[in-house]
Design a protein around this motif. Structure first.
Motif, PDB file in Angstrom:
ATOM      1  N   ARG B 490      37.965  39.744  39.602  1.00 41.35           N
ATOM      2  CA  ARG B 490      38.169  38.425  40.219  1.00 41.35           C
ATOM      3  C   ARG B 490      39.377  37.710  39.600  1.00 41.35           C
ATOM      4  NH1 ARG B 490      37.643  33.484  39.202  1.00 41.35           N
ATOM      5  NH2 ARG B 490      36.693  33.795  37.165  1.00 41.35           N
ATOM      6  N   ARG B 491      39.459  37.747  38.256  1.00 31.54           N
ATOM      7  CA  ARG B 491      40.544  37.027  37.589  1.00 31.54           C
ATOM      8  C   ARG B 491      41.913  37.637  37.899  1.00 31.54           C
ATOM      9  NH1 ARG B 491      39.041  37.088  31.607  1.00 31.54           N
ATOM     10  NH2 ARG B 491      37.894  38.921  32.278  1.00 31.54           N
ATOM     11  N   GLU B 494      42.792  36.630  41.436  1.00 35.05           N
ATOM     12  CA  GLU B 494      43.088  35.197  41.481  1.00 35.05           C
ATOM     13  C   GLU B 494      44.565  34.915  41.202  1.00 35.05           C
ATOM     14  OE1 GLU B 494      39.825  32.371  39.968  1.00 35.05           O
ATOM     15  OE2 GLU B 494      41.392  32.340  38.453  1.00 35.05           O
TER      16      GLU B 494
END
Lengths: 56, 521
Positions: B490-491, B494
């Motif tokens: 996810r990071r 992002e």
């Protein structure tokens, strides 16, 4: 049965020598493990270490 | 500049702990350089290189501990000494406060049912401890490198005589009875048994097997030199024999960089009449030879995992050469990335922490982009004259010895890559960064978190010059690893990085983007 296949049927019980993080990782997973507080034999003096090993 | 130091005689700590503490001390205000270490020849040499040595440090032995720092002004050495102690205590408190016996013999008395010894001592001391372990009837995983070929042959021959495992030297990964040892991911228990001569290659195969819903029975590491002529594949042959006999193993996978020809034949002969299907990935090796012996050959590590899983499930075995996403989805990603580059941008820079993953990347990219420069190139002509400076298309193995003298492996401490990506972003001709992130036990507690600020900084450096930096990566990890796979992905997404399901797919995508870019020029 050879010892490798015997090991596959046993609970793993580890002796760790060197990087302590390998030991802490095993402990975190509740694996039976013991860490050796290892030091270079004869303070790293090779000649002395070889003499010592002959005494054993 | 002033050198301040402190010496403590007869005080021993392990090298990785001290290297990580050196890193923390170097971050302190006013400090230019710092080395906290044992008085080994390597550390003394390093202190000289860093200009922080003294006659007293040069006289130390391997059992003596020293702290040496370089600063512009006089500083209070006491403060540094206290900080080092704080960090050492913190490390100690992180680990369970059990009894730590001083020798192998005493450990064996204390824990009489011990059956595996994991050894990661400095190479020159390791062989003696392996010999003692094997003679005591214990299986060995030898993580250390710098063990001579002669010693490796002697120790593996001894292990074979005793019917024991001697995984290594330089064995990074193994999973025995579902227990990950050293650098290994948390993989479901299953029916696929693996013998691997390459660490991150084996990790990648196990991770993909897990993602496909299957699991492993045993993962036996052999160390990278096992299939060289001098060793003759002793441990791979032992591993094959054990997996053939193991009732919980239904499919066998063998992984290695291309072996010596006669060793390849010897290994394949051992599985020729195997009642269990065998998948072989001699990364870039002779596929026809593998098939002649009735085994399944593979294009990539991912392909090896797909084939092994299909065989366990009784499904048809097909080559996996593409993407998990649909072709039109991939085309969309390629189109979007290509539209953002400046016309000068054209090169890929692979920054790898996993050696086998870097090797696989070069072999796949080679087909589309031609040979890549590297510290570990496919042909010597493309060896970088300065490993700190990339040229054109370059792929670096940051875990190779070139980069790890006096520093932990980048899977433990990603600092070298954190610094390197910024350098790459300063080159206007760079278009794409290709990266691996290896999760699991042994690895850094948050490899993605460590890289994110410098990926962002690199993107900004490029953007300020009207360029765009494409970041394509893969994560070698499972949802059961101590680092969160989901959060890691996810990071990265992002901040605009493209996360592919495997190294092979990340490389294929990078290749597609660069080819498209070339076509547009």
């Amino acid at each position: 049965m050879n010892k490798i296949n015997e090991l596959f049927n046993k609970e793993i019980s580890v002796i760790n020598m060197g990087l302590e993080s390998f030991y802490t990782d095993l402990k975190k997973q509740d694996v039976k493990a013991i860490h050796v507080d290892w030091r270079p034999p004869a303070g790293g003096n090779k000649k002395m270490a070889s003499l010592l090993s002959r005494l054993k | 500049m002033k050198v301040n130091y402190e010496i403590r005689k007869n005080t021993y700590y392990d090298s990785v702990t001290l290297m990580l503490i050196s890193k923390e001390i170097k971050k302190m205000e006013g400090i230019k350089e710092a080395l906290v270490g044992m008085g080994t020849d390597l550390n003394k040499e390093l202190a000289t290189m860093l200009n922080i040595t003294t006659d007293e440090i040069n006289d130390l032995g391997a059992n003596d501990f020293f702290i040496s720092v370089l600063s512009e002004e006089d500083l209070n050495m006491k403060e540094i000494s206290i900080k080092v102690d704080e960090l050492l205590t913190k490390k100690k408190n992180d680990s369970p406060s059990d009894y730590n016996p001083p020798t192998l013999d005493s450990a064996l008395k204390y824990q009489a049912d011990s059956n595996v010894v994991v050894i990661s001592l400095p190479g020159k001391y390791a062989a003696d401890e392996v010999r003692k372990s094997l003679k005591s009837g214990l299986h060995v995983m030898l993580f250390s490198d710098n063990v001579s070929m002669k010693e490796e042959k002697e120790l593996k021959t001894l292990a074979r005589e005793k019917g024991l495992l001697m995984m290594g030297p330089d064995c990074g990964t193994a999973i025995i009875n579902n227990v990950p040892l050293a650098f290994a991911n948390v993989i479901k228990k299953g029916k696929i048994g693996i013998v691997g001569a390459s660490g991150t290659g084996t990790q990648e195969v196990t991770v993909i097997i897990d993602k496909l819903g299957e699991g492993v029975s045993q993962v036996i590491g052999t160390g990278g030199r096992d299939l060289k002529s001098e060793i003759g594949g002793i441990m791979m042959l032992q591993g094959i024999e054990a997996l053939l006999k193991d009732p919980n193993t239904e499919v066998i996978v063998l992984i290695s960089k291309p072996p010596a020809d006669e060793v390849a034949k010897k290994v394949l002969k051992a599985i020729e009449n195997s009642p269990k299907p065998v998948v072989v990935d001699f990364i870039g090796g002779d596929k026809e030879l593998i098939e002649q012996y009735g085994a399944y050959s593979c294009a990539t590590l991912e392909d090896a995992a797909y084939k092994a899983v299909a065989l366990v499930k009784g499904e048809e075995v097909e080559d996996f050469n593409g993407f998990t996403l649909r072709d039109d989805e991939i085309d969309k990603i390629v189109e979007k990335e290509v539209s953002k580059f400046h016309s000068k941008q054209k090169y890929v820079r692979g920054l790898y922490t996993g050696g086998t993953l870097a090797d696989e990347a070069m072999k796949l990219l080679n087909k589309d982009l031609g040979e890549l420069y590297s510290n570990t190139p496919l042909s010597p002509k493309y060896k970088l004259s300065d490993i700190n400076k990339s040229i054109k298309n370059t792929c670096i193995d940051l875990g190779d010895d070139d980069f790890t003298v006096g520093k932990p492996h980048p899977m433990i401490d990603p600092t070298t890559r954190v610094e390197r990506i910024i350098k790459e972003a300063e080159d206007d001709e760079v278009a794409l960064i290709l990266m691996d992130f290896v999760l699991g036990y042994g690895s850094h507690e948050d490899p993605v978190g460590e890289m994110i600020p410098s990926i962002k900084k690199s993107q900004k450096i490029m953007m300020d010059k009207g360029n765009y930096l494409s970041v394509v990566c893969s994560i070698c990890g499972t949802d059961k690893d101590p680092q969160s796979l989901e959060e890691s992905q996810r990071r990265l997404e992002e901040i605009g990085a493209i996360v592919m399901p495997s190294n092979a797919q990340a490389v294929r995508l990078a290749s597609k983007i660069l080819k498209e870019l070339k076509g547009n020029c």
